[in-house]
Scaffold this motif. Sequence first.
Motif, mmCIF file in Angstrom:
data_model
loop_
_atom_site.group_PDB
_atom_site.id
_atom_site.type_symbol
_atom_site.label_atom_id
_atom_site.label_comp_id
_atom_site.label_asym_id
_atom_site.label_seq_id
_atom_site.Cartn_x
_atom_site.Cartn_y
_atom_site.Cartn_z
ATOM 1 N N ALA A 1 0.830 -1.207 0.000
ATOM 2 C CA ALA A 1 0.000 0.000 0.000
ATOM 3 C C ALA A 1 0.865 1.258 0.000
ATOM 4 O O ALA A 1 0.553 2.235 -0.691
ATOM 5 N N VAL A 2 1.960 1.228 0.755
ATOM 6 C CA VAL A 2 2.852 2.395 0.788
ATOM 7 C C VAL A 2 3.483 2.601 -0.591
ATOM 8 O O VAL A 2 3.552 3.730 -1.104
ATOM 9 N N ALA A 3 3.922 1.506 -1.202
ATOM 10 C CA ALA A 3 4.501 1.612 -2.556
ATOM 11 C C ALA A 3 3.478 2.202 -3.519
ATOM 12 O O ALA A 3 3.783 3.096 -4.321
ATOM 13 N N LYS A 4 2.242 1.733 -3.414
ATOM 14 C CA LYS A 4 1.200 2.244 -4.302
ATOM 15 C C LYS A 4 0.959 3.735 -4.070
ATOM 16 O O LYS A 4 0.785 4.504 -5.021
ATOM 17 N N ALA A 5 0.976 4.153 -2.801
ATOM 18 C CA ALA A 5 0.764 5.571 -2.494
ATOM 19 C C ALA A 5 1.842 6.440 -3.133
ATOM 20 O O ALA A 5 1.587 7.567 -3.549
ATOM 21 N N PHE A 6 3.068 5.905 -3.231
ATOM 22 C CA PHE A 6 4.179 6.654 -3.821
ATOM 23 C C PHE A 6 4.319 6.397 -5.320
ATOM 24 O O PHE A 6 5.212 6.948 -5.960
ATOM 25 N N GLY A 7 3.494 5.509 -5.865
ATOM 26 C CA GLY A 7 3.629 5.170 -7.286
ATOM 27 C C GLY A 7 4.918 4.439 -7.601
ATOM 28 O O GLY A 7 5.488 4.584 -8.681
ATOM 29 N N LEU A 8 5.391 3.641 -6.642
ATOM 30 C CA LEU A 8 6.646 2.913 -6.816
ATOM 31 C C LEU A 8 6.373 1.411 -6.866
ATOM 32 O O LEU A 8 5.408 0.939 -6.267
ATOM 33 N N PRO A 9 7.234 0.656 -7.535
ATOM 34 C CA PRO A 9 7.090 -0.808 -7.454
ATOM 35 C C PRO A 9 7.456 -1.301 -6.057
ATOM 36 O O PRO A 9 8.315 -0.724 -5.395
ATOM 37 N N CYS A 10 6.766 -2.346 -5.620
ATOM 38 C CA CYS A 10 7.083 -2.984 -4.342
ATOM 39 C C CYS A 10 7.791 -4.293 -4.660
ATOM 40 O O CYS A 10 7.224 -5.156 -5.337
ATOM 41 N N GLU A 11 9.024 -4.437 -4.208
ATOM 42 C CA GLU A 11 9.804 -5.605 -4.633
ATOM 43 C C GLU A 11 10.715 -6.074 -3.506
ATOM 44 O O GLU A 11 10.914 -5.357 -2.526
ATOM 45 N N HIS A 12 11.242 -7.276 -3.667
ATOM 46 C CA HIS A 12 12.185 -7.767 -2.668
ATOM 47 C C HIS A 12 13.395 -6.847 -2.617
ATOM 48 O O HIS A 12 14.038 -6.600 -3.629
ATOM 49 N N ASP A 13 13.718 -6.380 -1.442
ATOM 50 C CA ASP A 13 14.926 -5.586 -1.238
ATOM 51 C C ASP A 13 16.085 -6.570 -1.071
ATOM 52 O O ASP A 13 16.032 -7.475 -0.229
ATOM 53 N N GLU A 14 17.130 -6.372 -1.844
ATOM 54 C CA GLU A 14 18.193 -7.370 -1.917
ATOM 55 C C GLU A 14 18.855 -7.603 -0.556
ATOM 56 O O GLU A 14 19.064 -8.736 -0.135
ATOM 57 N N ARG A 15 19.115 -6.507 0.136
ATOM 58 C CA ARG A 15 19.826 -6.634 1.408
ATOM 59 C C ARG A 15 18.923 -7.235 2.481
ATOM 60 O O ARG A 15 19.343 -8.084 3.268
ATOM 61 N N ALA A 16 17.653 -6.817 2.500
ATOM 62 C CA ALA A 16 16.718 -7.395 3.474
ATOM 63 C C ALA A 16 16.535 -8.892 3.201
ATOM 64 O O ALA A 16 16.504 -9.707 4.135
ATOM 65 N N TYR A 17 16.454 -9.235 1.919
ATOM 66 C CA TYR A 17 16.280 -10.637 1.532
ATOM 67 C C TYR A 17 17.474 -11.465 2.027
ATOM 68 O O TYR A 17 17.307 -12.533 2.625
ATOM 69 N N ALA A 18 18.677 -10.925 1.827
ATOM 70 C CA ALA A 18 19.890 -11.659 2.233
ATOM 71 C C ALA A 18 19.964 -11.796 3.760
ATOM 72 O O ALA A 18 20.318 -12.857 4.285
ATOM 73 N N MET A 19 19.618 -10.717 4.466
ATOM 74 C CA MET A 19 19.635 -10.760 5.937
ATOM 75 C C MET A 19 18.681 -11.816 6.472
ATOM 76 O O MET A 19 19.009 -12.579 7.392
ATOM 77 N N LEU A 20 17.474 -11.825 5.892
ATOM 78 C CA LEU A 20 16.473 -12.785 6.361
ATOM 79 C C LEU A 20 16.883 -14.209 5.993
ATOM 80 O O LEU A 20 16.758 -15.128 6.812
ATOM 81 N N ALA A 21 17.389 -14.392 4.773
ATOM 82 C CA ALA A 21 17.809 -15.734 4.339
ATOM 83 C C ALA A 21 18.877 -16.275 5.286
ATOM 84 O O ALA A 21 18.822 -17.429 5.742
ATOM 85 N N GLU A 22 19.846 -15.437 5.635
ATOM 86 C CA GLU A 22 20.935 -15.861 6.508
ATOM 87 C C GLU A 22 20.400 -16.197 7.900
ATOM 88 O O GLU A 22 20.764 -17.210 8.504
ATOM 89 N N ASN A 23 19.501 -15.328 8.387
ATOM 90 C CA ASN A 23 18.957 -15.532 9.729
ATOM 91 C C ASN A 23 18.190 -16.851 9.826
ATOM 92 O O ASN A 23 18.370 -17.628 10.771
ATOM 93 N N TYR A 24 17.339 -17.121 8.831
ATOM 94 C CA TYR A 24 16.569 -18.373 8.901
ATOM 95 C C TYR A 24 17.475 -19.579 8.712
ATOM 96 O O TYR A 24 17.264 -20.626 9.335
ATOM 97 N N ALA A 25 18.498 -19.436 7.867
ATOM 98 C CA ALA A 25 19.437 -20.553 7.671
ATOM 99 C C ALA A 25 20.144 -20.869 8.990
ATOM 100 O O ALA A 25 20.255 -22.038 9.392
ATOM 101 N N GLU A 26 20.587 -19.826 9.691
ATOM 102 C CA GLU A 26 21.267 -20.027 10.977
ATOM 103 C C GLU A 26 20.372 -20.738 11.982
ATOM 104 O O GLU A 26 20.837 -21.500 12.823
ATOM 105 N N ARG A 27 19.083 -20.420 11.907
ATOM 106 C CA ARG A 27 18.137 -21.006 12.866
ATOM 107 C C ARG A 27 17.572 -22.329 12.355
ATOM 108 O O ARG A 27 16.717 -22.931 13.003
ATOM 109 N N GLY A 28 18.039 -22.783 11.175
ATOM 110 C CA GLY A 28 17.566 -24.064 10.622
ATOM 111 C C GLY A 28 16.097 -24.037 10.236
ATOM 112 O O GLY A 28 15.415 -25.062 10.286
ATOM 113 N N MET A 29 15.617 -22.855 9.850
ATOM 114 C CA MET A 29 14.206 -22.719 9.498
ATOM 115 C C MET A 29 14.071 -22.424 8.005
ATOM 116 O O MET A 29 14.950 -21.815 7.398
ATOM 117 N N ASP A 30 12.953 -22.876 7.436
ATOM 118 C CA ASP A 30 12.717 -22.623 6.008
ATOM 119 C C ASP A 30 12.525 -21.129 5.753
ATOM 120 O O ASP A 30 11.836 -20.451 6.515
#
Lengths: 249, 249
Positions: free
Chosen positions: A84-113
């Motif tokens: 909704a925020v992206a739409k309000a600004f007229g911007l695409p809403c997409e996976h942020d590369e750094r956030a994606y990597a941080m989350l991927a690493e965190n779940y991998a460390e915790r052995g979670m999908d």
Amino acid sequence: MSDIVTAAMLVIGDEILSGRTKDRNIGHLAEMMTAIGIDLKEVRIVADDEDAIVEALNAIRARYTYVFTTGGIGPTHDDITADAVAKAFGLPCEHDERAYAMLAENYAERGMDFTEARKRMARMPRGAVHIDNPVSIAPGFRIENVHVMAGVPSIFQAMLDNVVPGLKTGTRLISVSIHCPAGEGTIGGPLGEIQKQHPDTIIGSYPKYLDGKFWTELVVRARTPEALAPAEEAVRQMVARLTDSAAAI
Amino acid sequence: MSDIVTAAMLVIGDEILSGRTKDRNIGHLAEMMTAIGIDLKEVRIVADDEDAIVEALNAIRARYTYVFTTGGIGPTHDDITADAVAKAFGLPCEHDERAYAMLAENYAERGMDFTEARKRMARMPRGAVHIDNPVSIAPGFRIENVHVMAGVPSIFQAMLDNVVPGLKTGTRLISVSIHCPAGEGTIGGPLGEIQKQHPDTIIGSYPKYLDGKFWTELVVRARTPEALAPAEEAVRQMVARLTDSAAAI
């Protein structure tokens, strides 16, 4: 005045409007803004509904220096704030590369999908800047003057602590609180006169009701001690006159 | 659907926006509306500022079945709600004869002066209907679909109790709450699927965080038991599958 900095808050969540969850973030943001000299001018609470979020956000982000949102940035289908925020600004809403990597690493460390749902938490409007989340990793974000944060109070507070140092702040309002044993009906007239004589101050009167009696908390606010002092003195003298008069209690 | 009744709330008061007073009325109204089958769609909090009140009130009163306001109806100079509401409706704000008489009698009985400030509490838009105040006499009022009530929680609640029996109510939402030991990241995907398969329901997911662990409260809502039951069953089965799987916790 160039030193007035304003803010609005947008609370997003069906659970607040149904009464199931009692909001605890409005009061926290309000106190924090007062403490750092930013005037919180308006709060809106809307449902998890894209049109409602877009409309409210566009109304307030144009009007105030800063906007702070809480809620709707988790991984489930009803967490639609980023879109909704992206739409309000007229911007695409997409996976942020750094956030994606941080989350991927965190779940991998915790052995979670790293499920599709969890990947949703890495989505934000293109160009958004992270707001760090020391509690549970998934970041909030800032886009222009809008700060998008979590609804869970402990996470919201931690995110806000990370946002505050970067804010432009205004001249802090200074205030004094004066206990008045009389109810508002007794003091309303003279207090209004004091407010008129001290236009540089904001004098508030907050009625309290306890055990069948009214009393009043009087708060005098100003941006300088020089403006505050004479108004404070006038209010104290008014209260002293009332206290001397048994009829007023 | 003709049986959907909607509402919005307007909270008026500098003291809420400064954080000095923590609102306790939003949660109460939200619970009450849910209990009687009215959908609270939006809440706004604005300052004791005439333009802000008029603008917010006119935006929401046109859009929802009912509006409920709290705050700013006392006797002091910063109590400007009656004037602002009258202005929003283009009506004169004047002493209501019956309210004036009630207040005059009450203060006479108590041996107290009926001050100019106290007389302010008898002012309302011409044509307004009283909302009784059993706590402290000074009435709230209704004008068209807008209910103007006190900000002091005990008085607000008493006034609301007097308003509720006269409201048109909708078909109550029924709901079940299901405890889910897994966090939102685990359930987000399957829960979204269940929501898609049960479009007549509203499925909410409310993350909780305690002692370093996430769990989730899942709430399934519908307007009929027939719509609720299959969605509830699907959610319970999802939770049971997760509980059987150690990895998910």
